[in-house]
Design an enzyme around this catalytic site. Structure first.
Site, PDB file in Angstrom:
ATOM      1  N   GLU A   1       0.808  -1.207   0.000  1.00  0.00           N
ATOM      2  CA  GLU A   1       0.000   0.000   0.000  1.00  0.00           C
ATOM      3  C   GLU A   1       0.850   1.271   0.000  1.00  0.00           C
ATOM      4  O   GLU A   1       0.538   2.242  -0.674  1.00  0.00           O
ATOM      5  CB  GLU A   1      -0.919  -0.004   1.225  1.00  0.00           C
ATOM      6  CG  GLU A   1      -1.986   1.044   1.092  1.00  0.00           C
ATOM      7  CD  GLU A   1      -2.747   1.229   2.381  1.00  0.00           C
ATOM      8  OE1 GLU A   1      -2.555   0.424   3.304  1.00  0.00           O
ATOM      9  OE2 GLU A   1      -3.515   2.190   2.451  1.00  0.00           O
ATOM     10  N   ASP A   2       1.916   1.257   0.764  1.00  0.00           N
ATOM     11  CA  ASP A   2       2.655   2.499   1.000  1.00  0.00           C
ATOM     12  C   ASP A   2       3.969   2.632   0.226  1.00  0.00           C
ATOM     13  O   ASP A   2       4.567   3.690   0.243  1.00  0.00           O
ATOM     14  CB  ASP A   2       2.997   2.631   2.496  1.00  0.00           C
ATOM     15  CG  ASP A   2       1.747   2.900   3.330  1.00  0.00           C
ATOM     16  OD1 ASP A   2       0.708   3.184   2.725  1.00  0.00           O
ATOM     17  OD2 ASP A   2       1.836   2.829   4.558  1.00  0.00           O
TER      18      ASP A   2
END
Ligand code: MN
Length: 745
Positions: free
Chosen positions: A105-106
């Site tokens: 996600e990051d």
């Protein structure tokens, strides 16, 4: 957590010098090694390699990222991984999943990268975590409990996803300090509302308690600080109490050859607070601030018998309250909890909860099913699979569980919003301060317009009842109900306000039409031609401003036209008033009360207007009340929560008058109090002494029955108002041996 990401992931907010970076590096390694150590007992051959690979992958991926606290970002996945192993008892797959949970996600890492390096299972877990984050953490809308459960299940083929998600949330809650206030509130609210119940459901009691306490720290900081402070201040006293209480037990356990451990565990701050609110008592009156836990080491086949032997010893020394015996050993809770609970009276007259369980039961209670694997044959992983299957079953099983799930949600609130449920478990979001009537209008305009009351958590309440998060509300409607102007002061939502205004206008118009019809009919009856009517005089006679007003009152039955003939002959110049009867007729009573828009003031208007207090709910000053106009007994005052009230309001709404108390007069009112407690010589004496000598309250009757060492008493007495009554009840609660004091409704 995506919503945290924007603020959390700041690149190099503070320039670090070489030494500092060096120090950080060694701190990261230190934390990594601590994680490895805590994984030891479950580790198999290739596990260490896999964890190392996951750590390196995460470390590289999050390189240069920092949390809001300024710490290197990798601290977060490392901490989540440690929670997963140490506090949830999960194995290598979960640790790896936790280390990687924020990478896709990051960072630049893709799901394909993860699958290449770690295989399908891990990739699926990371994928699930990424998706859940997308659905829950980014959306601003509140999820319905049932939808939440469905989404969780569909997004997580592997239940480990949910467990890692809980661990992730726990760590975010532990480090919430640096967030801006509004984020703190949102995250804390969600935690209390979704994650704590979920942890509870899965049997992670310790985590559930911590999540609740942490959430409360932000949503109700004052109460939280107050309780922590007081717990701290009273610690010495409690320790002494626990020592005194357990001393004779310890001697006896030793004599009988038990291997045991005794813990005096304070209740969670949140549960103390819940109790204070529920029973409306100050901290000092919460009697079970801690529970005594007796944990025994015993053989599997002797578990049950030995727990009952301990119970027998405890109750030899202290009298148990038979109502508070809970045997979750014979029938464990759905989430696997096993324990024997009893509440006994200490020698100083305090109730103490005693929990009796074996070491195995205690570990399951603290860590949920995860602890099971230790007690099972075979490898850890197969036991985990079994457990995971059990959780799925728990979450999927249809019967009654949707509602159970909702029940678990009776928790906390965002400060601006509350969450409430329909009888079917649908979640509705309303602004803080919303009433049952707001809820009714939120469901449907028709439901709102016909609302006469509600059942909140199965208890009957008036439409003005203020809702709190977690309430489940069933609206009661009546065909005869219609929206009233004064409802505008009951609702807070714009939707309800608008609808009420429209409906009042609409209703008034319809009634005005009806009233005109009645009026015209009456004219025909008394054979008066309409054109010859001097409407102005009629209006003056009936003391109304407009014809619309007149028709409206006619339709409402406030003006009945039996004296229409006199009205038609009314001469405003001579002010010749229709000769009235002495004594007030029903119609006149209505007129008199309706005439002045103010509420009837009980205690002041006496003499002017006949009223009396209803015998069904026995209102006393301070209670919320209303007046009900009867034809033969004048006005009867009821409490607004009187069950009869709703019936009256639904059938005869037009006969309701607002009423309020005046504080001026010292009139005593009859009310009843129910007391339960431990039968003790002289208990009646103590009670009557408090009532009559100390508080100078007049008793009308007292009856006390006792069975098996417990008594239940009913006292009828005269009090001045609710404040007076509360002081009395508070004082009675402090008497030795008293368990409960409540007002009889
Ligand atoms: Mn995270």
């Amino acid at each position: 957590m995506a919503e945290l990401r924007k603020i959390r992931v700041t690149k190099h907010p503070i320039a670090k010098d070489a030494t500092e970076l060096e120090q950080e590096k060694s701190e990261i390694l230190k934390r990594y090694r601590a994680l490895l150590r805590s994984c030891k007992p479950t580790m198999e051959k290739d596990d260490k390699k896999l964890i190392r690979l996951a750590f390196d992958t995460a470390l590289n991926a999050h390189e240069g990222m920092r949390r809001r606290t300024g710490e290197p970002y990798i601290f977060h996945p490392l901490a989540v991984a440690r929670i997963v192993t140490e506090e949830m008892g999960l194995g290598t797959t979960s640790v790896v999943g936790a280390l990687l949970h924020d990478t896709v996600e990051d960072t630049n890492i893709t799901l394909e990268d993860i699958e290449d390096r770690f295989g399908k299972t891990i990739a699926k877990i990371v994928d699930g975590l990424t998706k859940i984050s997308g659905v829950f953490d980014q959306g601003n809308t509140s999820m319905q409990a049932e939808n939440f459960r469905k989404v969780l299940l569909t997004l997580s083929d592997d239940v480990r996803v949910i467990l890692i998600k809980i661990a992730d949330r726990l760590h975010n809650m532990r480090t919430l300090e640096m967030m801006p206030r509004n984020k703190q509130l949102k995250i804390a609210g969600e935690t209390a509302f979704i994650y704590a119940p979920l942890a509870h459901r899965l049997g992670f009691y310790a985590i559930k308690n911590e999540l609740e306490d942490l959430a409360m720290k932000y949503t109700e900081p004052q109460a939280y600080q107050e309780i922590t402070g007081k717990l701290h201040a009273s610690k010495k006293e409690h320790d002494k109490f626990i020592n005194d209480f357990t001393k004779p037990l310890i001697e006896e356990f030793k004599k009988q050859g038990f291997n045991f451990e005794i813990k005096g565990r304070p209740k969670s701050i949140h549960s103390i607070w819940e109790k204070m609110k529920r029973q409306q008592i100050p901290f000092e009156e919460v009697y079970d601030l801690f529970a005594i836990r007796i944990i025994i080491d015993t053989l599997p086949e002797k578990e049950k018998a030995d727990c009952w032997r301990i119970y027998s010893i405890v109750t030899d020394y202290y009298v148990p309250n038979p109502d508070r015996l809970r045997d979750w050993i014979s029938t464990p809770k759905a989430n696997g909890y096993e324990s024997l609970h009893t509440t006994v009276m200490s020698s100083s007259g305090k109730w103490v909860e005693v929990q009796i369980r074996t070491r195995r039961m205690d570990e399951i209670a603290e860590m949920g099913y995860a602890a099971h694997w230790k007690y099972k044959e075979g490898s850890a992983e197969s036991a985990l699979d079994e457990w995971v299957a059990k959780i799925r079953e728990l979450l999927e099983s249809p019967e009654g569980n949707a509602l159970d799930f909702v029940d678990d949600f009776k928790l906390n609130l965002f400060s601006e919003e509350i969450f409430v449920f329909t009888p079917k478990g649908d979640l509705r979001t309303l602004p803080h301060g919303s009433t049952a009537l707001d809820f009714a209008f939120d469901i449907h305009t028709d439901i709102g317009s016909r609302c006469i009351g509600a059942k909140v958590n199965h208890r009957l309440v008036p439409i003005s009842h203020k809702l709190t998060s977690g309430d489940q509300i069933e609206i009661i409607t009546s065909e005869k109900q219609y929206p009233k102007e004064d409802w505008l002061s009951i609702v807070v939502t714009a939707k309800a306000k608008g609808k009420i205004k429209d409906a009042v206008r609409e209703h008034r118009k319809r009634l005005t039409d009806d009233g005109k019809e009645i009026f015209d009919k009456k004219l025909r009856q008394i054979k008066v031609v309409e054109s010859s009517v001097n409407m102005n005089n009629v209006l003056l006679y009936y003391k109304v401003a407009t014809t619309a007003d007149l028709y409206y009152r006619v339709a409402m039955n406030v003006i009945d036209l039996h004296d229409l003939r006199e009205a038609l002959q009314f001469d405003p110049k001579t002010r010749k008033v229709n000769p009235r009867k002495a004594g007030l007729s029903f119609e006149e009573l209505v007129k008199q009360v309706r005439g002045n828009n103010d509420a009837l003031v009980i205690g002041e208007d006496i003499g002017k207007i006949a009223y009396k207090l209803s015998s069904c709910c026995k209102p006393i000053p301070g209670d919320d009340v209303f007046g009900f106009i009867t034809s033969d007994e004048g006005i009867i005052i009821h409490r607004t929560n009187c069950p009869n009230a709703i019936k009256l309001m639904s059938n005869y709404a037009f006969r309701i008058v607002k009423a309020k108390w005046t504080g001026a007069k010292e009139i005593a009112f009859l009310t009843g109090v129910r007391i339960t407690g431990v039968d003790d010589v002289g208990v009646v004496n103590h009670i009557t002494k408090v009532i009559s000598s100390e508080l100078k309250v007049n008793m009308r009757s007292i009856s006390i029955e006792s069975t098996d060492g417990l008594f239940e008493g009913t006292i009828m007495l005269f009090v001045l108002d609710t404040k007076h009554l509360n002081t009395l009840m508070k004082r009675l609660r402090k008497l030795k041996g008293i368990m409960s004091v409540s007002r009889i409704d």
